[in-house]
Design a protein around this motif. Structure first.
Motif, PDB file in Angstrom:
ATOM      1  N   ALA A 273      -2.618 -11.785   6.118  1.00 44.96           N
ATOM      2  CA  ALA A 273      -3.484 -10.958   5.277  1.00 44.96           C
ATOM      3  C   ALA A 273      -3.732  -9.652   6.008  1.00 44.96           C
ATOM      4  N   LEU A 274      -3.486  -8.537   5.337  1.00 40.56           N
ATOM      5  CA  LEU A 274      -3.681  -7.220   5.945  1.00 40.56           C
ATOM      6  C   LEU A 274      -4.844  -6.528   5.246  1.00 40.56           C
ATOM      7  N   ARG A 275      -5.793  -6.039   6.034  1.00 38.36           N
ATOM      8  CA  ARG A 275      -6.975  -5.362   5.501  1.00 38.36           C
ATOM      9  C   ARG A 275      -7.011  -3.934   6.025  1.00 38.36           C
ATOM     10  N   VAL A 276      -7.129  -3.002   5.118  1.00 39.61           N
ATOM     11  CA  VAL A 276      -7.212  -1.583   5.458  1.00 39.61           C
ATOM     12  C   VAL A 276      -8.621  -1.120   5.123  1.00 39.61           C
ATOM     13  N   GLU A 277      -9.295  -0.523   6.087  1.00 40.41           N
ATOM     14  CA  GLU A 277     -10.691  -0.159   5.919  1.00 40.41           C
ATOM     15  C   GLU A 277     -10.891   1.323   6.212  1.00 40.41           C
ATOM     16  N   THR A 278     -11.863   1.915   5.547  1.00 39.43           N
ATOM     17  CA  THR A 278     -12.201   3.311   5.744  1.00 39.43           C
ATOM     18  C   THR A 278     -13.671   3.413   6.130  1.00 39.43           C
TER      19      THR A 278
END
Length: 503
Positions: A93-98
């Protein structure tokens, strides 16, 4: 779907069919399960994403479609999670956060190939470096926008498994498991109460091995039970700690920190160095005796407080300075702190004495209050009075640890008695500073300074500093906030008040 979501889905049909019979409950649960599986399959079929080097696009939804575009320049943190089942199937699972994704992750790709997740993470990092104008290296003739160089990589920290186990038995996790085990034993006692009562009666009447008098061993049995609970708590804490933090490694790749940890379920996080907001070095009394500390890194971005913090399970005191220097380039070590004045001792001791004084007053006047449900025994009055000198001693200990420091790159503060916490924040992250003094502090010529740090780490508090020292610190922090020095090995003072990039 994780376990929490599964329980939420099944809670209503289970409760609604409790009185309808077993077959109805099984039928409702089976139907709900089939509908859920069908919906998840359709959601997976209609989910797609793409990345062209600058924009990450995600389209999803079954009945209602949504399309999301995320500019790579806004990315602050990328994580790869692999649960036990995902690792078995080669998924991740890949999570991209800002910085703006405070409630939930910006992009959550839950089920993709592991190699694809790693490749996408690296592509996002390279795209972000290209957009920010990274060149091929110092002294290069390349201009901004050329293909970025392959970043240098070196290991900053690797936590041995023995340190992970030691962190589990010297931290707060150990205090949690005895309560869980005691609750489980109580639940088992209520479920099997009749069986246990019968066994207990037979043992009292017949003794163990035909020897009467087993009832005299009640105290020994209680001690053995307490020892068993303690052993189980230690084992449970170690197992959970090892599963969560085994193979803990921190690697610096260019201007990013790559943190990996976990045994069955693994997590790989990427934290840009320029997003580090606050570092906390924590030492409880036991770890201080053993010569260890826990280091917590707060960063901007992240979908929740747990995602915004990276906690090193255990680090030797001798290695703390080197780790701080790796996380905050240009800061070679934890600076020497200025001790707070002697009059602060009265303030700290009084702060420690307030709770036991209230308790003493409550216990000593309890029996005089009409209609109280029970009478306080005499030993309780003596016991609460003993707390007063202990609290005063802890206040004296905390005063010895109070201190602060300010350099052209960081501001630091230390406080605590049983557990000592040293906070270090880059001055480039200080958005504002405030100074407060209540009536008691004004009489003692003391003040408290708050460095308001951007991001979720919270304010850095300099407690009970001298009046003049606090005033000077406040003025200096305001000046730093207006003209910050970036944290970096070749940083120079900037000309504006904006956040400077690391070198």
């Amino acid at each position: 779907m994780n376990l929490r979501q599964l329980l939420q889905v099944l809670a209503f049909p289970v409760i609604a069919t409790l009185g309808a019979g077993r077959l109805v409950s099984i039928g409702v649960l089976g139907t709900a399960g089939l509908v859920g599986l069908g919906y998840r399959y359709l959601a997976w079929q209609r989910f797609s994403f793409s990345f062209d080097g600058e924009v990450l696009r995600v389209e999803e939804g079954v009945l209602s479609r949504s399309a999301r575009s995320l500019d790579v320049a806004r990315v602050q943190q990328v994580e790869i999670d692999r649960g036990p089942v995902q690792r078995l199937l080669g998924l991740a699972a890949l999570r991209v956060e800002t910085a703006g994704s405070s409630a939930e992750v910006e992009v959550d790709l839950r089920v993709i190939e592991d190699d694809e997740a790693v490749a996408l993470r690296d592509a996002i990092r390279e795209g972000k470096a290209r957009v920010s104008g990274t060149t091929r290296g110092a002294g290069s003739d390349d201009v901004a926008g050329d293909e970025p160089a392959v970043p240098t990589q070196h290991e900053v920290l690797a936590v041995p498994l023995t340190h992970v186990a030691l962190a589990a038995v010297t931290g707060g996790r150990l205090l949690f498991f005895p309560a869980v085990i005691a609750g489980a034993l109580q639940f088992a006692g209520e479920v099997f109460s009749q069986f246990l009562d019968d066994v207990f009666e037979r043992l009292v009447e017949n003794g163990v091995g035909g020897r009467p008098g087993w009832a005299d061993l009640t105290l020994q049995a209680g001690l053995l039970l307490a020892a068993a609970v303690l052993v189980l708590a230690v084992v449970a804490a170690v197992v959970v700690g090892v599963l969560q933090d085994a193979n803990f490694r921190v690697t610096r790749v260019g201007d990013d920190l790559h943190i990996s940890r976990g045994l069955l379920a693994t997590r790989d996080s990427v934290v840009p160095l320029r997003r580090v907001q606050l570092i906390e070095i924590q030492r409880n009394w036991l770890r201080r005796l053993l010569g260890y500390a826990t280091v917590r890194i707060h960063s901007a971005g992240g979908s929740g407080d747990a995602d915004r913090r990276v906690t090193v399970p255990l680090l030797a005191d001798a290695a703390v300075d080197a780790f701080v220097g790796a996380v905050l380039p240009g800061v070679p070590r934890v600076p020497d702190l200025v001790a707070h004045p002697s009059q602060a001792r009265r303030r700290v001791v009084f702060r420690w004495l307030r709770p036991p004084l209230v308790l003493v007053a409550l216990v000593w006047t309890w029996n005089e209050v009409p209609f109280v449900p029970f009478v306080a025994p005499g030993w309780a009055r003596v016991g609460v009075v003993v707390l007063l000198p202990l609290a005063a001693l802890l206040g004296i200990v905390e005063h010895r640890h109070l201190g602060h420091a300010l350099t052209d790159r960081i501001v630091a503060s230390r406080r605590g008695a049983l557990s000592i916490t040293t906070g270090i924040a880059p001055v480039v992250k200080v958005q504002a500073a405030s100074r407060t003094a209540n009536w008691f502090q004004r009489r003692l010529r003391l003040t408290t300074v708050h460095a308001h740090v951007a991001g979720p780490g919270g304010d850095l508090e300099v407690l009970d500093a001298g009046e003049e020292a606090g005033r000077n610190l406040h003025v200096a922090l305001v000046a730093h906030a207006a003209d910050p020095v970036p944290v970096g090995p070749t940083a120079e003072r900037g000309s504006g008040g904006g956040e400077a990039e690391p070198a």
